[in-house]
Design an enzyme around this catalytic site. Structure first.
Site, mmCIF file in Angstrom:
data_model
loop_
_atom_site.group_PDB
_atom_site.id
_atom_site.type_symbol
_atom_site.label_atom_id
_atom_site.label_comp_id
_atom_site.label_asym_id
_atom_site.label_seq_id
_atom_site.Cartn_x
_atom_site.Cartn_y
_atom_site.Cartn_z
ATOM 1 N N GLY A 97 0.812 -1.221 0.000
ATOM 2 C CA GLY A 97 0.000 0.000 0.000
ATOM 3 C C GLY A 97 0.837 1.258 0.000
ATOM 4 C CG ASP A 98 5.072 3.179 1.685
ATOM 5 O OD1 ASP A 98 4.706 4.337 1.966
ATOM 6 O OD2 ASP A 98 6.255 2.887 1.435
ATOM 7 C CB ALA A 99 4.871 0.609 -3.292
#
Length: 136
Positions: free
Chosen positions: A18-20
């Site tokens: 999700g961060d990416a």
């Protein structure tokens, strides 16, 4: 990875993805808005992707009941996951809430819910931009 396999991932693995996904969305958004200077891009992106911003966005989404019950469950999975890294520039609860935010994005992306992940990220970007305008 199949959507079924993605559902079985732990909260930190979902947050990793999700961060990416969220970072890429924000970078593309800033470039589309005409931002091209590297230092300015980094400074602006931080307003969207910092742990504090993501924790604030989760509070907003919960207040406005934006997330489904399933998405809230994945938020809790990410928030409650035991991380062995220390939070940078924030406190533990904020970092945990931000991990929950990233887990939701990771879950939506990996389960191939492209329209929903786009809608959630669009909502988040608009909320941050409204907040910035109100602070000016």
């Amino acid at each position: 990875m199949s959507p079924k396999d993605a559902e079985l991932l732990n909260g930190l693995a979902l947050a990793y993805m999700g961060d990416a996904v969220y970072e890429r969305f924000i970078r593309e958004r800033l470039l589309t808005k005409g931002q091209t200077k590297p230092n300015q891009l980094h400074r602006l992106a931080t307003k969207y992707v910092s742990a504090k911003a993501q924790a604030w966005l989760m509070d907003e989404m919960m207040t406005e009941e934006v997330l489904t019950e399933t998405e809230l469950n994945y938020f809790k999975r990410g928030r409650n996951a035991k991380s062995y890294t220390k939070a940078k520039n924030t406190d533990g609860p904020t970092y945990n809430k931000s991990s929950g935010f990233e887990a939701v994005i990771g879950y939506l992306y990996l389960t191939e819910q492209s329209e929903r992940v786009a809608a959630v990220m669009q909502y988040c970007a608009e909320k941050i931009e409204q907040r910035q305008q109100n602070e000016e």
